[in-house]
Write a protein that holds these residues in place. Structure first.
Motif, PDB file in Angstrom:
ATOM      1  N   ARG A  82      -5.217   1.478  -4.826  1.00 20.49           N
ATOM      2  CA  ARG A  82      -5.077   0.236  -4.062  1.00 20.49           C
ATOM      3  C   ARG A  82      -5.845   0.401  -2.757  1.00 20.49           C
ATOM      4  N   LEU A  83      -6.484  -0.667  -2.284  1.00 22.79           N
ATOM      5  CA  LEU A  83      -7.151  -0.597  -0.998  1.00 22.79           C
ATOM      6  C   LEU A  83      -6.125  -0.482   0.117  1.00 22.79           C
ATOM      7  N   ASN A  84      -6.360   0.450   1.041  1.00 26.71           N
ATOM      8  CA  ASN A  84      -5.444   0.587   2.168  1.00 26.71           C
ATOM      9  C   ASN A  84      -5.894  -0.303   3.321  1.00 26.71           C
ATOM     10  N   ALA A  85      -5.262  -0.158   4.458  1.00 23.64           N
ATOM     11  CA  ALA A  85      -5.560  -1.028   5.595  1.00 23.64           C
ATOM     12  C   ALA A  85      -6.975  -0.827   6.118  1.00 23.64           C
ATOM     13  N   LYS A  86      -7.599   0.309   5.783  1.00 25.54           N
ATOM     14  CA  LYS A  86      -8.976   0.577   6.185  1.00 25.54           C
ATOM     15  C   LYS A  86      -9.968   0.220   5.078  1.00 25.54           C
ATOM     16  N   LEU A 529      -1.589  -7.745   8.879  1.00 29.84           N
ATOM     17  CA  LEU A 529      -1.857  -8.641   7.748  1.00 29.84           C
ATOM     18  C   LEU A 529      -3.330  -8.432   7.391  1.00 29.84           C
ATOM     19  N   VAL A 530      -3.568  -7.554   6.440  1.00 28.47           N
ATOM     20  CA  VAL A 530      -4.911  -7.024   6.189  1.00 28.47           C
ATOM     21  C   VAL A 530      -5.733  -7.958   5.304  1.00 28.47           C
ATOM     22  N   THR A 531      -6.954  -8.234   5.746  1.00 29.69           N
ATOM     23  CA  THR A 531      -7.920  -8.989   4.958  1.00 29.69           C
ATOM     24  C   THR A 531      -9.065  -8.066   4.573  1.00 29.69           C
ATOM     25  N   HIS A 532      -9.328  -7.931   3.283  1.00 28.88           N
ATOM     26  CA  HIS A 532     -10.390  -7.037   2.820  1.00 28.88           C
ATOM     27  C   HIS A 532     -11.737  -7.759   2.797  1.00 28.88           C
ATOM     28  N   PRO A 533     -12.835  -7.061   3.089  1.00 27.03           N
ATOM     29  CA  PRO A 533     -14.157  -7.689   3.092  1.00 27.03           C
ATOM     30  C   PRO A 533     -14.766  -7.837   1.702  1.00 27.03           C
ATOM     31  N   PHE A 534     -14.098  -7.323   0.671  1.00 28.97           N
ATOM     32  CA  PHE A 534     -14.598  -7.440  -0.696  1.00 28.97           C
ATOM     33  C   PHE A 534     -13.409  -7.358  -1.641  1.00 28.97           C
ATOM     34  N   GLY A 535     -13.656  -7.708  -2.899  1.00 21.29           N
ATOM     35  CA  GLY A 535     -12.610  -7.583  -3.912  1.00 21.29           C
ATOM     36  C   GLY A 535     -11.453  -8.521  -3.663  1.00 21.29           C
ATOM     37  N   TYR A 542       1.109  -4.225   3.757  1.00 18.27           N
ATOM     38  CA  TYR A 542       1.065  -3.475   5.009  1.00 18.27           C
ATOM     39  C   TYR A 542       1.555  -4.285   6.206  1.00 18.27           C
ATOM     40  N   ALA A 543       1.863  -5.552   6.008  1.00 18.39           N
ATOM     41  CA  ALA A 543       2.244  -6.423   7.118  1.00 18.39           C
ATOM     42  C   ALA A 543       3.646  -6.108   7.623  1.00 18.39           C
ATOM     43  N   SER A 544       3.865  -6.466   8.872  1.00 17.52           N
ATOM     44  CA  SER A 544       5.203  -6.345   9.452  1.00 17.52           C
ATOM     45  C   SER A 544       5.404  -7.459  10.468  1.00 17.52           C
ATOM     46  N   LEU A 545       6.649  -7.680  10.832  1.00 16.48           N
ATOM     47  CA  LEU A 545       7.007  -8.707  11.805  1.00 16.48           C
ATOM     48  C   LEU A 545       7.708  -8.056  12.982  1.00 16.48           C
TER      49      LEU A 545
END
Length: 546
Positions: A82-86, A529-535, A542-545
């Protein structure tokens, strides 16, 4: 073109926090740094709420071909990695893998005691079933090639020329998956983060028949969330999956994905505290940049000028070099677009994988630059060789962003070279047809990454098609061919670095313009709230409040 490359990479990633809704109508005039009386709100009762501008087409994995379906699938399921936050692949359902010395056999070890959301054990057989499904005529999403191009006998299985037992994907036991590849593929693990590689439970899928994926209760899940409600037209709600192997690290219990087709409506919903994130139209960006909730990012998607090397004028390399040097890409990205797009100093997008320490772009440097003096020098050489200044037309799509880019480029050619270039604006379909028919001089077009490796761009120019400018080069093709069979990673990388230089500097086949981006606002109590540049576009895991 392959459908995955048509779709994923024309993805606008519009899940309320991504995308380039440049043509959306502008919001009402009260858009300033104070976006909302509820500016500090990001959720209701532990819920993150985002939006998409299009209906969710399907939750059937082997039929899904749009970014909003991928968004849901990626969060209710997952693959070996799975893609991580990086944006790097990390162990997911697999805890590790080994590669044979010849780099053709991957052996994945699954985590122990994995379970589907209904309590059924998740085993290596679930991957075999899902992958064979994707490599069969049952797959209607056009993505079979993402496996058949790589896996032994995958293409033959799709064509009914080989049986399942001969395909290079096997469950050695419940926790061991063996995959045999046709040639070394250093980015193979990065492919496994895509929805096509997610597992499926054969018994459950078959028990649902043609009802599978139509409702939340017609599916089972193995990702950080499960579907609580699913309505393709209005949106979906997700809740935390207590059976997920990493449930302890999923911090947001509920996610709502609404369908909001109008950008102004979405912005108003954000301002009233109904959305956690909103994408901005480019016209909103100037007034929002000072807002502490503002952010922007660019994607692995390059917009560039494609030259037709069979055109009488553009067969001249000096003319092509002149046009490339005449464009100020920094002003284009930062001032004309101003939406998070970045100037393109090369074909391969910023931050794409290089050697594990530096990105490909950092390793190969700036290959396309603005230099008015060089532009004029090459133009004068080219016109002297042609006997006169050529008459040029730039083919573009008729959307507002491309029109804006084309007008800017046209002005650059006039200011720097003193040449009047005509703009021929067509629908996307008509523009693509003209390029396929070899009926153009130069065109603004784009490509986005299927996966995080430079080869997703570089192998496009090996086939000599009109759409790729009729480019044929033994040197370039030799570099790509060697990279594809190369077992030494360092030599493979050098092949690709040299190939990009050959394409842009030595042969001036294309002129990169910018890497597409987007600007957005996020509520201050939403983190990671991570947005990936591909895929797959977005990660809720990974999100939190606050």
């Amino acid at each position: 073109m392959k459908i995955w490359k048509l779709v994923v990479l024309s993805m606008v990633l519009i899940v309320g926090m991504t995308g380039c809704n440049f043509s959306s109508s502008a919001p009402s005039a009260d858009t300033g740094s104070n976006t909302s009386k509820n500016s500090d709100k990001a959720s209701n009762e532990g819920t993150i709420t985002v939006y998409d501008t299009n209906e969710i087409r399907t939750m059937v994995q082997w039929a899904a071909s749009d970014s909003n379906s991928f968004t849901i699938l990626n969060n209710v399921s997952e693959g070996l990695y799975r893609l991580n936050a990086k944006h790097e692949p990390e162990p997911a359902l697999a805890e590790s893998y080994k590669v044979s010395d010849d780099k053709l056999t991957y052996t994945f070890t699954l985590r122990k005691d994995l379970k589907w959301s209904n309590g059924t054990p998740l085993t290596a057989k679930d991957f075999v079933y899902a992958w064979l499904k994707q490599m069969s005529v049952d797959a209607t999403n056009g993505y079979s090639f993402i496996m058949t191009d790589y896996i032994v006998n995958g293409a033959e299985y799709l064509d009914n020329k080989a049986d399942a037992a001969s395909v290079g994907v096997k469950a050695i036991n419940d926790t061991t998956l063996e995959v045999k590849l046709k040639q070394p593929t250093p980015y193979f693990v990065r492919l496994t983060v895509l929805p096509m590689f997610f597992p499926l439970n054969e018994e459950f899928v078959k028990s649902q028949g043609d009802q599978y994926g139509l409702k939340a209760e017609n599916m089972i899940y193995c990702g950080p969330y499960v579907l609580a409600t699913y309505d393709p037209a209005s949106g979906s709600t997700l809740k935390k999956n207590d059976s997920y192997w990493d449930a302890a690290n999923v911090k947001v219990p509920n996610v709502s994905v609404r369908i909001i087709k109008d950008q102004a409506t979405a912005l108003n919903a954000y301002k009233s505290g109904q959305l956690s994130r909103v994408t901005l139209s480019s016209s909103d960006v100037p007034s929002m940049k000072s807002n502490p909730e503002f952010n922007s990012t660019s994607e692995f998607r390059t917009t560039y000028i494609q030259y037709n090397l069979k055109d009488n004028a553009l067969t001249n390399k000096n003319i092509r070099l002149a046009l490339g040097y005449a464009i100020d890409r920094v002003t284009l990205a930062d001032k004309i677009l101003g939406d998070g797009s970045a100037p393109a100093p090369g074909l391969i997008a910023n931050s794409m994988y290089g050697d594990g320490t530096k990105s490909f772009r950092d390793l190969n440097g700036n290959l396309t630059t603005f230099d008015a003096a060089k532009a004029k020098e090459y133009w004068d050489k080219g016109t002297a060789e042609l006997g006169k200044a050529p008459s040029l037309t730039l083919l573009t799509e008729d959307d507002s962003v491309t029109k804006t880019v084309a007008t800017y480029v046209q002005d650059q050619f006039k200011q720097v070279l003193g040449v009047d270039v005509k703009i021929d604006s067509k629908t996307k379909k008509a523009k693509n047809q003209l390029m396929d028919d070899n009926n153009y001089q130069m065109a603004i077009t784009a490509w986005g990454a299927d996966y995080d490796d430079a080869m997703t761009y570089l192998d496009l120019w090996t086939n000599g098609t009109p759409y790729r400018g009729n480019y044929t080069s033994e040197t370039y093709n030799g570099l790509i061919a060697d990279a594809k069979q190369q077992k030494d990673d360092a030599k493979r990388l050098q092949d690709m670095l040299d190939a990009e230089k050959t394409l842009l500097t030595d042969d001036a086949v294309v002129s990169p313009l910018f890497y597409r981006g987007f600007a957005y606002l996020t509520k201050p109590n939403v983190e990671n709230l991570v947005t990936h540049p591909f895929g797959t576009p977005i990660e809720f895991k990974y999100a939190s409040l606050k």
